[in-house]
Design an enzyme around this catalytic site. Structure first.
Site, PDB file in Angstrom:
ATOM      1  N   GLU A 113       0.875  -0.873  -0.140  1.00  0.00           N
ATOM      2  CA  GLU A 113      -0.200   0.059  -0.014  1.00  0.00           C
ATOM      3  C   GLU A 113       0.298   1.004  -0.423  1.00  0.00           C
ATOM      4  O   GLU A 113       1.980   1.479   1.292  1.00  0.00           O
ATOM      5  CB  GLU A 113      -0.760   0.120   1.234  1.00  0.00           C
TER       6      GLU A 113
ATOM      7  N   GLU B  21       4.371  13.227  -4.336  1.00  0.00           N
ATOM      8  CA  GLU B  21       3.472  12.752  -2.777  1.00  0.00           C
ATOM      9  C   GLU B  21       4.116  13.649  -1.518  1.00  0.00           C
ATOM     10  O   GLU B  21       6.162  13.668  -1.262  1.00  0.00           O
ATOM     11  CB  GLU B  21       3.461  10.964  -2.161  1.00  0.00           C
TER      12      GLU B  21
HETATM   13  P1  NAI Z   1       9.058   4.096   4.505  1.00  0.00           P
HETATM   14  O1  NAI Z   1       8.334   3.626   3.381  1.00  0.00           O
HETATM   15  O2  NAI Z   1      10.672   4.425   4.516  1.00  0.00           O
HETATM   16  O3  NAI Z   1       8.958   3.138   5.834  1.00  0.00           O
HETATM   17  C1  NAI Z   1       7.799   2.415   6.345  1.00  0.00           C
HETATM   18  C2  NAI Z   1       8.884   1.502   7.001  1.00  0.00           C
HETATM   19  O4  NAI Z   1       9.367   0.681   6.103  1.00  0.00           O
HETATM   20  C3  NAI Z   1       9.090   1.601   8.188  1.00  0.00           C
HETATM   21  O5  NAI Z   1       8.766   0.618   9.199  1.00  0.00           O
HETATM   22  C4  NAI Z   1      10.684   2.105   7.232  1.00  0.00           C
HETATM   23  O6  NAI Z   1      11.002   0.945   8.439  1.00  0.00           O
HETATM   24  C5  NAI Z   1      10.253   0.269   6.604  1.00  0.00           C
HETATM   25  N1  NAI Z   1      11.430   0.020   6.067  1.00  0.00           N
HETATM   26  C6  NAI Z   1      12.110   1.323   5.523  1.00  0.00           C
HETATM   27  N2  NAI Z   1      13.470   0.681   4.719  1.00  0.00           N
HETATM   28  C7  NAI Z   1      12.982  -0.391   4.813  1.00  0.00           C
HETATM   29  C8  NAI Z   1      13.313  -1.768   3.134  1.00  0.00           C
HETATM   30  N3  NAI Z   1      14.717  -1.769   3.055  1.00  0.00           N
HETATM   31  N4  NAI Z   1      13.170  -2.856   4.136  1.00  0.00           N
HETATM   32  C9  NAI Z   1      12.647  -2.897   4.498  1.00  0.00           C
HETATM   33  N5  NAI Z   1      11.118  -2.683   5.810  1.00  0.00           N
HETATM   34  C10 NAI Z   1      12.098  -1.428   5.378  1.00  0.00           C
HETATM   35  O7  NAI Z   1       8.648   5.684   4.604  1.00  0.00           O
HETATM   36  P2  NAI Z   1       9.665   6.823   5.896  1.00  0.00           P
HETATM   37  O8  NAI Z   1      11.034   6.526   5.612  1.00  0.00           O
HETATM   38  O9  NAI Z   1       9.359   6.424   7.359  1.00  0.00           O
HETATM   39  O10 NAI Z   1       8.866   8.227   5.098  1.00  0.00           O
HETATM   40  C11 NAI Z   1       9.393   8.156   3.980  1.00  0.00           C
HETATM   41  C12 NAI Z   1       8.608   9.074   2.722  1.00  0.00           C
HETATM   42  O11 NAI Z   1       7.007   8.705   2.190  1.00  0.00           O
HETATM   43  C13 NAI Z   1       7.421  10.172   3.968  1.00  0.00           C
HETATM   44  O12 NAI Z   1       7.737  11.116   3.030  1.00  0.00           O
HETATM   45  C14 NAI Z   1       6.378   9.959   3.128  1.00  0.00           C
HETATM   46  O13 NAI Z   1       6.234  10.656   1.912  1.00  0.00           O
HETATM   47  C15 NAI Z   1       5.893   8.433   2.328  1.00  0.00           C
HETATM   48  N6  NAI Z   1       4.985   8.014   3.377  1.00  0.00           N
HETATM   49  C16 NAI Z   1       3.851   7.252   2.390  1.00  0.00           C
HETATM   50  C17 NAI Z   1       3.383   6.695   3.285  1.00  0.00           C
HETATM   51  C18 NAI Z   1       1.327   6.131   2.863  1.00  0.00           C
HETATM   52  O14 NAI Z   1       0.933   5.772   2.817  1.00  0.00           O
HETATM   53  N7  NAI Z   1       1.323   6.120   1.657  1.00  0.00           N
HETATM   54  C19 NAI Z   1       3.409   6.192   4.692  1.00  0.00           C
HETATM   55  C20 NAI Z   1       4.405   7.150   5.722  1.00  0.00           C
HETATM   56  C21 NAI Z   1       5.714   7.402   5.038  1.00  0.00           C
END
Ligand code: NAI
Ligand code: MG
Length: 492
Positions: free
Chosen positions: A250, A385
Site C-alpha cells: 500500500e 507525494e
Molecule cells: P518508509 O516507506 O521508508 O517506511 C515505512 C516502513 O518501512 C518503516 O517501518 C520502515 O522502517 C520500513 N522500511 C524502510 N526501508 C525498509 C527496507 N529496506 N526493508 C524493509 N523495511 C523497510 O517511509 P518513511 O521513511 O518513514 O517516510 C518516507 C516518505 O514516505 C514520507 O516522506 C512520505 O512521503 C512517505 N510515506 C507514505 C506513507 C503512505 O502511507 N503512503 C506512509 C509513510 C510515509
C-alpha cells in the site's frame, strides 16, 4: 524516559546489539522513549518464534472457529484500552487525540469482522471432467507474515494487516516505523491477555535497512505486507521477488479531488479541506490535487481559503485542535522543501507557506496549512507525494479535461468527485484510475470495503472479505476413487 524492548515469543526481549534509539514527541520536539534497535539476530529470533507457533503447538492445532474467538476477544480488549492507546499514539505521533480516539474505537471492528470470517473460508468441490477422481480445494495459511508499517496511522494499518492474517491462521512479526513504535508495543500485549499463544504475534523495532530488510530476506517469512513510501515498496518488492515471496504493497498517492460546476460547493469545499488538512496531510489518500472547473474556480477558492484560515493548530492532546504537528523532523524538512519547490516552479501561494510559529505551536514541528493556486499538473508539486498539509489547485475546462489531468500521474490510490449529476458520477468513477473513488465524499474507509492502489500506488487490496485470501494459498487435492491405471508416460 520510558524504554520499549522487542516483543518476541510472548515476552519482552532486549536488543541483541544492546543498542537503543530515541523516539520523539512531535509537539515538543523532545525525546520521550527509548526503543530497541533491532538487527538481523533479533529478526531471526522473532521469525523463529513465529515459525514455531505456526508449525506446532496450540495455534497450529486450533480450529478456525477458535481463532475467530481469540480475534473477537482482542477486539474487546482494544475497545477497553482505546483511550490509553490513543494517548500513546498522540504523544509519539502528534496525531490529534480527537482523531485517534475515533480510530481506536473503530479498530476493534477489524478483529470482529475477520474473526467472524475465520471459519467461513470454504474450499470447493470441483465437478471434474475426469471420471474416477474426487477433487477439492483447501485454502491454507501461507505461514509467517512480516507486517511492515509506517508512522502515519500505526495501529489502524497494523489492524488492516494482522486481523486477516491471523484469521487465515498465519503468524506475524510486526515491524513498526522507527518514528512511532511505542503504540504497537503496548497494543501487542493485548494478544497475550486475549489468550493468543506465545509467538503468534511478535514485534521487532528498529530501522528499515537493518531489522526491516532482515525480515524481508528471512527464508521463513512467506509474505510481506507493507504500507509506506513507493521507494521502500519497490525495494521490498524486488527483494521478495528473489525468494518468490508474496507481497501486498500500500504505497502513496497524489489523489485528485475533482469539483464540477454543478456540485454543492459548501460540501465540496468541506471535503477538500478534509482531504488535505486532516491528519496534517499525512495520509496516503490525501486529496492533494484539487481540480476545480473554470466557472466555479474563483468562488471555490475564496470559500476554501475562508474555511482553511479557521484551522486551529496546536497541542494535539487538546480536543479542539484541528491541525497537529508533522510527525517526524525529516518529514517537516521535506514538506518545507516542497513549499519552496512549488514557489520556484511558479505555483501561486494563496495560504500558509511557512513553518508554524504561533505560540500555540510551541516548539513542535508545525507547518501552516498551505494552498497553491494556478498549479500546472506537470509541476513537481502536482506529481510527487508531499505527505503534508499542502494543497495544489488545478483548473479544468470540462469532464474530459478533468479526467485527463486526474489520471496524468503515476499514482492511483484515492480520488474524489463532486457533482450533482448522477450520470456523470457513474461515468467519471468508471474512468478514474484509482483504487477508491468517493462521490460527494472523501476519506471514508471501512473494514468491509476493499482498499488499495492502481499503478504505482501498490499491489493487492486490504479490507473486505477477499483480503483474507492475501494470507492463504490454494491446494487442489485429487483422490482416486476408481480411475483405471493408464500409461505412466502420458498425462492423464
Ligand atoms: P518508509 O516507506 O521508508 O517506511 C515505512 C516502513 O518501512 C518503516 O517501518 C520502515 O522502517 C520500513 N522500511 C524502510 N526501508 C525498509 C527496507 N529496506 N526493508 C524493509 N523495511 C523497510 O517511509 P518513511 O521513511 O518513514 O517516510 C518516507 C516518505 O514516505 C514520507 O516522506 C512520505 O512521503 C512517505 N510515506 C507514505 C506513507 C503512505 O502511507 N503512503 C506512509 C509513510 C510515509
Ligand atoms: Mg515519535
Amino acid at each position: 524516559m520510558q524504554r520499549y524492548a522487542h516483543y518476541i515469543d510472548g515476552r519482552e526481549a532486549a536488543p541483541h546489539s544492546q543498542n537503543w534509539f530515541e523516539s520523539h514527541n512531535p509537539y515538543t520536539g523532545e525525546p520521550w522513549a527509548e526503543i530497541a534497535r533491532g538487527d538481523a539476530t533479533d529478526a531471526d529470533l522473532a521469525v523463529q518464534a513465529a515459525h514455531r507457533a505456526f508449525t506446532r503447538g496450540a495455534w497450529s492445532e486450533s480450529s478456525a472457529t477458535q481463532r475467530g474467538e481469540l480475534l473477537r476477544r482482542v477486539g474487546d480488549l482494544i475497545a477497553r484500552d482505546a483511550q490509553r492507546l490513543a494517548r500513546i499514539e498522540v504523544r509519539d505521533n502528534g496525531k490529534l487525540l480527537a482523531e485517534m480516539a475515533g480510530q481506536l474505537a473503530y479498530i476493534p471492528q477489524w478483529f470482529y469482522y475477520f474473526g467472524g470470517l475465520a471459519d467461513k473460508v470454504d474450499g470447493s468441490v470441483i465437478p471434474l471432467d475426469k471420471k474416477g477422481y474426487f477433487n477439492f480445494t483447501r485454502h491454507e495459511p501461507l505461514g509467517v507474515v512480516a507486517a511492515i508499517t509506517p508512522w502515519n496511522s500505526p495501529l489502524l494499518l497494523t489492524a488492516w494487516k494482522i486481523a486477516p492474517a491471523l484469521a487465515a491462521g498465519c503468524t506475524v512479526v510486526i515491524k513498526p516505523s522507527e518514528f512511532t513504535s511505542a503504540s504497537t508495543l503496548e497494543f501487542v500485549r493485548l494478544f497475550a491477555e486475549a489468550g493468543f499463544p506465545p509467538g503468534v504475534v511478535n514485534v521487532v523495532t528498529g530501522f528499515g535497512h537493518e531489522v526491516g530488510a532482515a525480515l524481508v530476506e528471512h527464508p521463513l517469512v512467506r509474505k510481506i505486507s507493507f504500507t509506506g513510501s513507493d521507494n521502500t515498496g519497490r525495494a521490498i518488492n524486488e527483494a521478495a521477488a528473489r525468494h518468490f515471496k508474496r507481497v501486498s504493497l500500500e504505497l502513496g498517492g497524489k489523489s485528485p479531488n475533482i469539483v464540477f460546476a454543478d456540485a454543492n460547493l459548501d460540501d465540496a469545499v468541506n471535503g477538500a479541506v478534509a482531504g488535505i488538512f486532516a491528519a496534517t496531510g499525512q495520509t496516503c489518500i490525501a486529496g492533494s490535487r484539487l481540480l476545480l472547473q473554470d466557472s466555479i474556480y474563483d468562488e471555490s477558492v475564496e470559500r476554501l481559503l475562508d474555511l482553511a484560515r479557521t484551522a486551529r493548530m496546536g497541542d494535539p492532546m487538546s480536543m479542539d485542535t484541528q491541525v497537529g504537528p508533522v510527525t517526524t523532523r525529516p518529514q517537516y524538512d521535506k514538506v518545507l522543501r516542497y513549499i519552496d519547490t512549488a514557489q520556484n516552479e511558479g505555483a501561486r501561494l494563496l495560504l500558509g507557506g511557512h513553518a508554524g510559529t504561533r505560540p500555540e505551536c510551541g516548539s513542535g514541528w508545525f507547518v501552516e496549512p498551505t494552498i497553491f493556486g494556478d498549479v500546472d499538473n506537470a509541476m513537481r508539486i502536482a506529481q510527487e507525494e508531499v505527505f503534508g498539509p499542502v494543497l495544489s489547485i488545478i483548473r479544468f475546462r470540462d469532464e474530459d479535461d478533468a479526467l485527463r489531468i486526474a489520471n496524468d500521474v503515476r499514482f492511483g490510490l484515492g480520488s474524489g468527485v463532486w457533482t450533482a449529476d448522477i450520470a456523470r458520477a457513474f461515468r467519471v468513477s468508471a474512468q478514474l484510475q484509482a483504487g477508491t473513488v468517493w462521490v460527494n465524499a472523501y476519506r471514508a474507509v471501512s473494514f468491509m470495503s476493499p482498499f488499495g492502489g492502481y499503478k504505482d500506488s501498490g499491489l493487492g487490496r486490504e479490507n473486505g472479505a477477499q483480503a483474507i485470501h492475501a494470507y492463504l494459498q490454494t491446494k487442489s487435492v485429487w483422490i482416486n476413487t476408481g480411475a483405471p491405471s493408464a500409461s505412466p508416460f502420458v498425462m492423464r
